[in-house]
Scaffold this motif. Sequence first.
Motif, PDB file in Angstrom:
ATOM      1  N   ASP A 218     -17.305 -81.780  68.911  1.00  0.00           N
ATOM      2  CA  ASP A 218     -15.920 -82.027  68.515  1.00  0.00           C
ATOM      3  C   ASP A 218     -15.428 -80.842  67.684  1.00  0.00           C
ATOM      4  O   ASP A 218     -16.173 -80.281  66.868  1.00  0.00           O
ATOM      5  CB  ASP A 218     -15.817 -83.318  67.695  1.00  0.00           C
ATOM      6  CG  ASP A 218     -15.997 -84.570  68.538  1.00  0.00           C
ATOM      7  OD1 ASP A 218     -16.111 -84.440  69.781  1.00  0.00           O
ATOM      8  OD2 ASP A 218     -16.017 -85.680  67.968  1.00  0.00           O
ATOM      9  N   LEU A 219     -14.148 -80.481  67.868  1.00  0.00           N
ATOM     10  CA  LEU A 219     -13.615 -79.286  67.223  1.00  0.00           C
ATOM     11  C   LEU A 219     -12.452 -79.621  66.288  1.00  0.00           C
ATOM     12  O   LEU A 219     -11.720 -80.584  66.511  1.00  0.00           O
ATOM     13  CB  LEU A 219     -13.105 -78.303  68.288  1.00  0.00           C
ATOM     14  CG  LEU A 219     -14.095 -77.909  69.387  1.00  0.00           C
ATOM     15  CD1 LEU A 219     -13.390 -77.071  70.447  1.00  0.00           C
ATOM     16  CD2 LEU A 219     -15.277 -77.146  68.790  1.00  0.00           C
ATOM     17  N   HIS A 220     -12.256 -78.795  65.271  1.00  0.00           N
ATOM     18  CA  HIS A 220     -11.114 -78.906  64.361  1.00  0.00           C
ATOM     19  C   HIS A 220      -9.871 -78.471  65.135  1.00  0.00           C
ATOM     20  O   HIS A 220      -9.791 -77.332  65.619  1.00  0.00           O
ATOM     21  CB  HIS A 220     -11.341 -77.996  63.146  1.00  0.00           C
ATOM     22  CG  HIS A 220     -10.356 -78.187  62.034  1.00  0.00           C
ATOM     23  ND1 HIS A 220      -8.993 -77.980  62.181  1.00  0.00           N
ATOM     24  CD2 HIS A 220     -10.538 -78.556  60.731  1.00  0.00           C
ATOM     25  CE1 HIS A 220      -8.378 -78.213  61.050  1.00  0.00           C
ATOM     26  NE2 HIS A 220      -9.301 -78.559  60.131  1.00  0.00           N
ATOM     27  N   SER A 221      -8.884 -79.396  65.246  1.00  0.00           N
ATOM     28  CA  SER A 221      -7.722 -79.078  66.086  1.00  0.00           C
ATOM     29  C   SER A 221      -6.847 -77.988  65.478  1.00  0.00           C
ATOM     30  O   SER A 221      -6.088 -77.326  66.194  1.00  0.00           O
ATOM     31  CB  SER A 221      -6.895 -80.333  66.336  1.00  0.00           C
ATOM     32  OG  SER A 221      -6.340 -80.843  65.129  1.00  0.00           O
ATOM     33  N   ALA A 228      -8.949 -74.015  72.837  1.00  0.00           N
ATOM     34  CA  ALA A 228     -10.061 -74.752  73.449  1.00  0.00           C
ATOM     35  C   ALA A 228      -9.540 -75.856  74.357  1.00  0.00           C
ATOM     36  O   ALA A 228      -8.569 -76.541  74.046  1.00  0.00           O
ATOM     37  CB  ALA A 228     -10.946 -75.347  72.353  1.00  0.00           C
ATOM     38  N   GLN A 229     -10.196 -76.019  75.471  1.00  0.00           N
ATOM     39  CA  GLN A 229      -9.797 -77.069  76.416  1.00  0.00           C
ATOM     40  C   GLN A 229     -10.079 -78.443  75.825  1.00  0.00           C
ATOM     41  O   GLN A 229     -11.113 -78.662  75.197  1.00  0.00           O
ATOM     42  CB  GLN A 229     -10.560 -76.905  77.730  1.00  0.00           C
ATOM     43  CG  GLN A 229     -10.084 -77.784  78.855  1.00  0.00           C
ATOM     44  CD  GLN A 229      -8.627 -77.562  79.210  1.00  0.00           C
ATOM     45  OE1 GLN A 229      -7.781 -78.351  78.810  1.00  0.00           O
ATOM     46  NE2 GLN A 229      -8.349 -76.492  79.948  1.00  0.00           N
ATOM     47  N   ASN A 230      -9.151 -79.377  76.045  1.00  0.00           N
ATOM     48  CA  ASN A 230      -9.276 -80.740  75.527  1.00  0.00           C
ATOM     49  C   ASN A 230      -9.660 -81.681  76.672  1.00  0.00           C
ATOM     50  O   ASN A 230      -8.884 -81.855  77.628  1.00  0.00           O
ATOM     51  CB  ASN A 230      -7.948 -81.177  74.920  1.00  0.00           C
ATOM     52  CG  ASN A 230      -8.047 -82.494  74.166  1.00  0.00           C
ATOM     53  OD1 ASN A 230      -8.760 -83.399  74.571  1.00  0.00           O
ATOM     54  ND2 ASN A 230      -7.310 -82.598  73.066  1.00  0.00           N
ATOM     55  N   PRO A 231     -10.847 -82.311  76.649  1.00  0.00           N
ATOM     56  CA  PRO A 231     -11.281 -83.158  77.769  1.00  0.00           C
ATOM     57  C   PRO A 231     -10.393 -84.387  77.970  1.00  0.00           C
ATOM     58  O   PRO A 231     -10.296 -84.906  79.081  1.00  0.00           O
ATOM     59  CB  PRO A 231     -12.709 -83.552  77.381  1.00  0.00           C
ATOM     60  CG  PRO A 231     -12.756 -83.434  75.894  1.00  0.00           C
ATOM     61  CD  PRO A 231     -11.846 -82.285  75.569  1.00  0.00           C
ATOM     62  N   ILE A 232      -9.733 -84.859  76.890  1.00  0.00           N
ATOM     63  CA  ILE A 232      -8.825 -86.005  77.047  1.00  0.00           C
ATOM     64  C   ILE A 232      -7.615 -85.588  77.880  1.00  0.00           C
ATOM     65  O   ILE A 232      -7.140 -86.343  78.735  1.00  0.00           O
ATOM     66  CB  ILE A 232      -8.391 -86.540  75.669  1.00  0.00           C
ATOM     67  CG1 ILE A 232      -9.609 -87.038  74.893  1.00  0.00           C
ATOM     68  CG2 ILE A 232      -7.361 -87.649  75.824  1.00  0.00           C
ATOM     69  CD1 ILE A 232      -9.297 -87.493  73.486  1.00  0.00           C
ATOM     70  N   ARG A 233      -7.127 -84.370  77.654  1.00  0.00           N
ATOM     71  CA  ARG A 233      -6.015 -83.843  78.447  1.00  0.00           C
ATOM     72  C   ARG A 233      -6.433 -83.689  79.905  1.00  0.00           C
ATOM     73  O   ARG A 233      -5.679 -84.048  80.828  1.00  0.00           O
ATOM     74  CB  ARG A 233      -5.588 -82.506  77.855  1.00  0.00           C
ATOM     75  CG  ARG A 233      -4.533 -81.755  78.651  1.00  0.00           C
ATOM     76  CD  ARG A 233      -4.229 -80.446  77.933  1.00  0.00           C
ATOM     77  NE  ARG A 233      -3.554 -79.494  78.772  1.00  0.00           N
ATOM     78  CZ  ARG A 233      -3.356 -78.220  78.441  1.00  0.00           C
ATOM     79  NH1 ARG A 233      -3.821 -77.765  77.271  1.00  0.00           N
ATOM     80  NH2 ARG A 233      -2.720 -77.397  79.252  1.00  0.00           N
ATOM     81  N   VAL A 234      -7.631 -83.172  80.137  1.00  0.00           N
ATOM     82  CA  VAL A 234      -8.137 -83.005  81.505  1.00  0.00           C
ATOM     83  C   VAL A 234      -8.249 -84.373  82.196  1.00  0.00           C
ATOM     84  O   VAL A 234      -7.806 -84.552  83.337  1.00  0.00           O
ATOM     85  CB  VAL A 234      -9.503 -82.298  81.491  1.00  0.00           C
ATOM     86  CG1 VAL A 234     -10.107 -82.262  82.899  1.00  0.00           C
ATOM     87  CG2 VAL A 234      -9.380 -80.888  80.927  1.00  0.00           C
TER      88      VAL A 234
END
Length: 461
Positions: A218-221, A228-234
């Motif tokens: 998990d990354l600091h937004s 960085a690519q967001n898997p929820i968006r994908v």
Amino acid sequence: MSELDAVLAKIDADLDASLERLFEFLRIPSISTDSAFKDDCKRAAEWLAADVKTLGFEDAGLKPTGGHPVVLGHAPKPGKKHVMFYGHYDVQPVDPLNLWETPPFEPRLTTLPDGRKVITARGACDDKGQVMTFLEACRAWKAVTGSLPVGITLLVEGAEEDGSKFLPEFVEANRETLKSDVVLVCDTGMWDGDTPMITTGLRGMVYEEVIVTCANRDLHSGLFGGGAQNPIRVLSRIIADLHDADGRVTLEGFYDGVPETPTQVLEQWKGLGLTEESFLGPIGLSIPAGEKGRMLIEQVQSRPTCDANGIIGGYTGEGAKTVIAGQASAKISFRLVGDQDPEKISAAFKAHVQARIPADCSVEFIKHKGSRAIQLPYDMPELTAARSALQEEWGKAPVTLGSGGSIPIVGDFKRTLGVDSLLVGFGLDDDRVHSPNEKYDLKSFHKGARSWARILAALAE
């Protein structure tokens, strides 16, 4: 008085005794999904086998599977049609117990505010009460005539509520023993309290889980957002692209094998009065979400569907946590009709997903067992006989309609044994199946037994 009239009169006269037998059956907490009730499941099977033996079924008894035993018995009738009756003796868990108005395994007869008398208990409708409607019909035929009007194989399993895990292999291993002309299934419902229904089709199922992984944590937004690519968006795009603007599923080849319903059947459905207000209103909705240009009744029972059943990813706790998840997952189900191939649908779904995965991200699939759809021929002789018998009992023609749900074992009967299944049940929409305060109308139980007596007589002719 004809034989059938005498049988029906016997069912009427024996109603109190029939209820007591059902209550005895309902008192056994045969919860198949909880290992703590393993002995109770066996006790329910033993109780049922002992009752079946009194009805003239040869070698009725328990047969082992990889889980709970099945109850199997045979009553041959040379020169007559041979049917197999299928049901299940296991029941759902009772949680949450505090919502039950009366103890779930202490059955009783109560009266609803609208005056209906109902049987309340876990399993009253699903499926012990339904099984007993058939057995009470057999009991009356045996008492009046000394035998059953057709040959019958009885197969009642103990793990339907746990996915019938071991029944397909039992059916495969006992193909010769289970030979029949048609399967009778009593695990369905009526159109309404006064209108019987024959379920003429069951949708198949494909169930997929997909896991999308992007970053290795998990990354600091604030630091990585925008880069960085967001898997929820994908994943959201994957799900959104499963349908077009007209509500059609976009998978390549998805509609291969999907039949058009005959015009005369569509006309019958139009007369059933299923409206957005009556169907969607009680759940707080008003606009059908299926394919545009299709009646609501088509959307929910004769057309294929795709639904996201769950999305998991990122922070879902109380308050704020500004993270970009490293991973997100979703559960997707497809309901199939006609000759749609579960394997092809699964492959098309994977291709759909993989085409939308960024090059530096990865995807994992978890596949569950699929099942094909079932559709009875509209000119099936047994369907015609059952339709006539039900009309005689209820005073109105039964609705013949497919079900939006799936009963996978019915597909196994077709594929393994080569026989169609006639689904006739007497449950109602308000029976609270799988919920606290499950019930079964006394009218459903009584006239259900009378209906099966008539159906057996019609099949014998």
